[in-house]
Design a protein around this motif. Structure first.
Motif, PDB file in Angstrom:
ATOM      1  N   TYR A 104       1.322   2.970   6.993  1.00 63.98           N
ATOM      2  CA  TYR A 104       1.643   1.549   6.889  1.00 63.98           C
ATOM      3  C   TYR A 104       3.166   1.432   6.808  1.00 63.98           C
ATOM      4  CZ  TYR A 104      -3.250   0.627   5.276  1.00 63.98           C
ATOM      5  OH  TYR A 104      -4.603   0.529   5.136  1.00 63.98           O
ATOM      6  N   ALA A 132      -1.702   1.444  12.707  1.00 69.52           N
ATOM      7  CA  ALA A 132      -2.298   2.202  11.602  1.00 69.52           C
ATOM      8  C   ALA A 132      -3.674   1.629  11.303  1.00 69.52           C
ATOM      9  CB  ALA A 132      -1.409   2.144  10.358  1.00 69.52           C
ATOM     10  N   GLY A 165      -2.449   4.892   4.823  1.00 70.06           N
ATOM     11  CA  GLY A 165      -2.492   5.004   6.269  1.00 70.06           C
ATOM     12  C   GLY A 165      -2.544   6.428   6.778  1.00 70.06           C
ATOM     13  N   HIS A 166      -3.730   6.842   7.285  1.00 65.64           N
ATOM     14  CA  HIS A 166      -3.837   8.164   7.902  1.00 65.64           C
ATOM     15  C   HIS A 166      -4.572   8.090   9.245  1.00 65.64           C
ATOM     16  CE1 HIS A 166      -7.600   8.812   5.145  1.00 65.64           C
ATOM     17  NE2 HIS A 166      -7.925   8.108   6.208  1.00 65.64           N
ATOM     18  N   SER A 209      -6.229   4.734  17.382  1.00 66.73           N
ATOM     19  CA  SER A 209      -5.818   4.937  15.992  1.00 66.73           C
ATOM     20  C   SER A 209      -6.967   5.371  15.079  1.00 66.73           C
ATOM     21  CB  SER A 209      -5.141   3.662  15.470  1.00 66.73           C
ATOM     22  OG  SER A 209      -4.797   3.774  14.120  1.00 66.73           O
ATOM     23  N   ASP A 218      -8.671   4.127   2.316  1.00 72.45           N
ATOM     24  CA  ASP A 218      -7.445   3.435   1.905  1.00 72.45           C
ATOM     25  C   ASP A 218      -7.747   2.498   0.739  1.00 72.45           C
ATOM     26  OD1 ASP A 218      -6.326   4.683   4.102  1.00 72.45           O
ATOM     27  OD2 ASP A 218      -6.124   2.864   5.298  1.00 72.45           O
ATOM     28  N   ILE A 266      -2.899   7.045  12.414  1.00 70.10           N
ATOM     29  CA  ILE A 266      -1.580   6.632  12.866  1.00 70.10           C
ATOM     30  C   ILE A 266      -1.402   6.958  14.348  1.00 70.10           C
ATOM     31  CG2 ILE A 266       0.901   6.947  12.518  1.00 70.10           C
ATOM     32  CD1 ILE A 266       0.105   8.108   9.692  1.00 70.10           C
ATOM     33  N   ILE A 313      -7.156   0.943   9.312  1.00 72.03           N
ATOM     34  CA  ILE A 313      -7.547   0.782   7.914  1.00 72.03           C
ATOM     35  C   ILE A 313      -8.850   1.544   7.694  1.00 72.03           C
ATOM     36  CG2 ILE A 313      -8.319  -0.846   6.151  1.00 72.03           C
ATOM     37  CD1 ILE A 313      -6.495  -2.941   7.398  1.00 72.03           C
TER      38      ILE A 313
END
Length: 350
Positions: free
Chosen positions: A130, A38, A62-63, A154, A44, A65, A40
């Protein structure tokens, strides 16, 4: 409902704690993903600190992923157990409004469902990446191409799409002379993508310290903007300028670097409103525009483009217990260039 481990902030600004959260049972069109990594994102930090207004707590951010499919719903045909996949900023939309139907689900007229700090249409709060696993509607799951490193892929699920969308929209290509402001988490990916598209790329930075990195990533020129004369020397140069930073800037100076009909494109969220003189845009028909994320189809297109051109984010892997330190480094712009949490390796049962 199924239980999974997650990293959660109980209140605004609180330290992350390992908790158990519930994921919904699979619907017919759902995909269950074992999260491996995930990223950062700076957003966030903003949302955990409630910088952008009231947020939903406890929060699992967390977007950005990536992971592996662990189960699929009965009607899912595009994914199978073991597939490498990714999830970005949104996990649902109405699917019926004119904006969704044109492929821009991120701007759904009925409100898209954010991957975290959002609510499903039934009111259930969303929890992000997360966590050890996540359940997502299949339409909002992307395939990560073979050969693309899951950790380095990611950040592409947010940062990559955020810069890919305006580069496509405004036609970054051979013969176009463009500038990118900032060589951070967004900017370094933008340089790589714009270079692969064939554009001539100038990186604009307030500091000389990242010049060698910018040139290595594909920038043709590097200009230090802390000297106003350096910007003035570029007046009338660029077809468009892509601003990837959220710092307050003297907008008129950047607008003057645009050609006639040029565009200043903003993907950041500066703390203060922009100020500029109307003459900076009127006399040469320049535009100041914003650019949003992208829908699932565009995000898949971006991933495929990056795989084809061997583009990935420059990352630093961090442990699940190192998020506070990583947040501080992201806020101070000392991460090179994107922090990614090793979820599978460090969010353990013990």
């Amino acid at each position: 409902m199924t239980s999974t481990l997650a990293l959660s902030a109980a209140t605004p600004g609180a330290a992350f704690e390992k908790v158990t959260i519930q994921r919904r049972d699979l619907r017919p069109d759902d995909v269950q993903i074992e999260v491996k990594y995930a990223g950062i994102c700076h957003s966030d930090i903003h949302q955990v600190n409630e910088d952008w207004g009231p947020a939903i707590f406890p929060m699992v951010p967390g977007h950005e992923i990536t992971g592996v499919v662990s189960a699929v719903g009965s009607e899912v045909t595009t994914f199978a157990v073991g597939d490498r996949v990714g999830v970005g900023c949104y996990v649902d939309s109405c699917g019926t409004c004119e904006i969704c139907l044109r492929g821009d689900e991120q701007m759904c007229l009925n409100g898209p469902v954010a991957t975290y700090n959002g609510r499903e249409y039934d009111g259930t709060p969303t929890a992000g990446g997360y966590s050890r696993s996540i359940v997502v509607k299949d339409h909002f799951v992307m395939s990560v191409p073979d050969g693309m490193d899951l950790a380095a892929a990611s950040p592409l699920l947010c940062a990559g799409m955020t810069v890919y969308a305006p580069l496509v929209r405004f036609g970054a290509a051979a013969g176009k002379n463009i500038a990118i402001i900032g060589l951070g988490g967004l900017g370094h990916v933008a340089v790589k993508i714009a270079h692969a598209m064939g554009a001539t790329v100038t990186l604009l930075s307030h500091s000389p310290r990242k010049e060698q990195d910018a040139l290595a990533f594909g920038a043709d020129h590097y200009v230090v903007t802390s000297d106003p004369e350096n910007l003035r020397a570029l007046n009338g140069t660029f077809d468009f300028v892509l601003n990837t930073v959220s710092a307050d800037i003297e907008l008129d100076a950047y607008l003057e670097t645009l050609k006639i009909d040029g565009a200043f494109i903003n993907v950041g969220f500066p703390a203060k409103p922009y100020q500029f003189h109307a003459g900076s845009i009127v006399m040469h028909q320049r535009a100041i525009v914003g650019s949003n994320f992208g829908g699932p189809a565009a995000t898949q297109e971006m991933l495929n483009f990056c795989a084809e051109h061997n583009i990935a984010a420059e990352i630093e892997l961090v442990d699940a217990g190192e998020i506070a330190a990583a947040y501080e480094r992201v806020a101070n712009s000392t991460v090179r260039y994107r922090a990614v949490i090793d979820i599978a390796g460090t969010l353990l049962d013990n």
